[in-house]
Design a protein around this motif. Sequence first.
Motif, mmCIF file in Angstrom:
data_model
loop_
_atom_site.group_PDB
_atom_site.id
_atom_site.type_symbol
_atom_site.label_atom_id
_atom_site.label_comp_id
_atom_site.label_asym_id
_atom_site.label_seq_id
_atom_site.Cartn_x
_atom_site.Cartn_y
_atom_site.Cartn_z
ATOM 1 N N SER A 172 34.188 45.196 43.478
ATOM 2 C CA SER A 172 33.579 43.899 42.967
ATOM 3 C C SER A 172 34.724 43.347 42.213
ATOM 4 O O SER A 172 34.524 41.979 41.891
ATOM 5 N N CYS A 173 36.018 43.964 41.521
ATOM 6 C CA CYS A 173 37.108 42.954 41.538
ATOM 7 C C CYS A 173 37.680 42.769 42.420
ATOM 8 O O CYS A 173 38.939 41.741 42.348
ATOM 9 N N VAL A 174 38.319 43.283 43.734
ATOM 10 C CA VAL A 174 38.569 42.874 45.145
ATOM 11 C C VAL A 174 38.658 41.235 45.193
ATOM 12 O O VAL A 174 39.740 40.626 45.408
ATOM 13 N N PRO A 175 37.476 40.368 45.082
ATOM 14 C CA PRO A 175 37.360 39.252 45.424
ATOM 15 C C PRO A 175 38.364 38.009 44.425
ATOM 16 O O PRO A 175 38.890 37.627 44.617
ATOM 17 N N ASP A 176 38.482 39.104 43.070
ATOM 18 C CA ASP A 176 38.973 38.173 41.966
ATOM 19 C C ASP A 176 40.885 38.449 41.936
ATOM 20 O O ASP A 176 41.210 37.082 41.449
ATOM 21 N N VAL A 177 40.788 39.783 42.610
ATOM 22 C CA VAL A 177 42.281 40.096 42.808
ATOM 23 C C VAL A 177 42.682 39.315 43.952
ATOM 24 O O VAL A 177 44.715 38.346 43.604
ATOM 25 N N ILE A 178 42.235 38.391 44.838
ATOM 26 C CA ILE A 178 42.723 37.701 46.212
ATOM 27 C C ILE A 178 42.440 36.592 45.510
ATOM 28 O O ILE A 178 43.576 35.192 46.224
ATOM 29 N N HIS A 179 41.355 35.707 45.018
ATOM 30 C CA HIS A 179 41.303 34.410 44.264
ATOM 31 C C HIS A 179 41.306 34.177 43.774
ATOM 32 O O HIS A 179 41.771 32.792 43.383
ATOM 33 N N LYS A 180 41.382 35.121 42.090
ATOM 34 C CA LYS A 180 41.488 34.246 41.114
ATOM 35 C C LYS A 180 42.995 35.165 40.557
ATOM 36 O O LYS A 180 42.168 35.228 38.936
ATOM 37 N N PRO A 181 43.690 35.109 41.111
ATOM 38 C CA PRO A 181 45.031 34.990 39.762
ATOM 39 C C PRO A 181 44.826 34.385 38.662
ATOM 40 O O PRO A 181 44.298 33.219 38.535
ATOM 41 N N LEU A 182 46.357 34.900 38.094
ATOM 42 C CA LEU A 182 46.568 33.969 36.980
ATOM 43 C C LEU A 182 47.936 33.701 37.122
ATOM 44 O O LEU A 182 48.597 33.921 37.800
ATOM 45 N N LYS A 183 47.590 31.885 36.682
ATOM 46 C CA LYS A 183 48.635 31.601 37.464
ATOM 47 C C LYS A 183 49.640 30.563 36.480
ATOM 48 O O LYS A 183 49.012 30.292 35.504
#
Length: 318
Positions: A172-183
């Motif tokens: 469930s965390c994979v989408p966050d890793v791909i789409h919501k990194p820390l800029k």
Amino acid sequence: MRASIIYNPNATGMNDDVLRSMDMTLKNQSVEVCDLESKYPGQAIELVKKANEDSDLVVTMGGDGTLGEAFRAFGEVSQKADYAHIATGTANDTADNLGLYQGSVYSSIRLYENLNNCMVVPVDMITANGVPFAYVSCCGTFTNLTYETPKSFKKTFGKMGYYMFSGIIGLSCVPDVIHKPLKISYEIDGEHKITSALTMLVSNTKTFAGFKLFPNAKIDDGIFEVTILKGLPGKSTLKAISQLLYKDGEKFDIHKYSRYIDTFNTNNFKVVFENGEPRLGFNHDGDHAFVSLNDDNSLEYKVSKKVKMLLPQRAMKK
């Protein structure tokens, strides 16, 4: 001499027998003991503040989160009482750094059987925009695991409970890793960098999540470690995980991954979150923390003061 023992009944290794053992260890040395239960998150902060006024020694019994609450308390007052901690948590990272975790709770308690053989050590307190923490402040991917892992997992499986829970929610965390990194933007040796990072870790510890990532770190030298994980390719990720899990981190060298990880020591670190507040917020000492960013979306870490910790001399030699 008067001591206040502040304990977290929900900590993994905490029970009535453990509390009695600590009580008797101090009472056998003619110490007057008062036991105070921390019944909900954050209560230890107020209990430590009050005990600081009423006691010569404040002892906390709990995990790294309990120790972190004690540091927050001492960050808000002038410290009068010496401070000691008995690790009864899951990973006990800070206690391990200080030589206070001896493999079992009872072995740790025995370190205080003779208070005359203890010494007061000024331990660094780091703040994030003025909010103190004891050993780690992090945000980004998977940093919510320590406070979202169910207590039943921690009680039953100990440190492995974290890994089991991470496996359950990992997909469930994979989408966050791909789409919501820390800029984020920051400086290293005068060089300005803008990075899309998976995780940012500011720590004052040899051990994090039970793994010895920073073997040369010292908790009282006035500096701390900053680690920016920008992402690892699949093969390198598997290799790093294998070294951590199966070799307990003893042979893990974080500097071998310098292409993907920025890591450095400093006494002052400013980071700007280009996209505003991190989605998951912050993790301070294993607990969820609320830290307000400055008007420019920045966060400044610095060593703000020292906490006087009463440490056994034989523990310091570990």
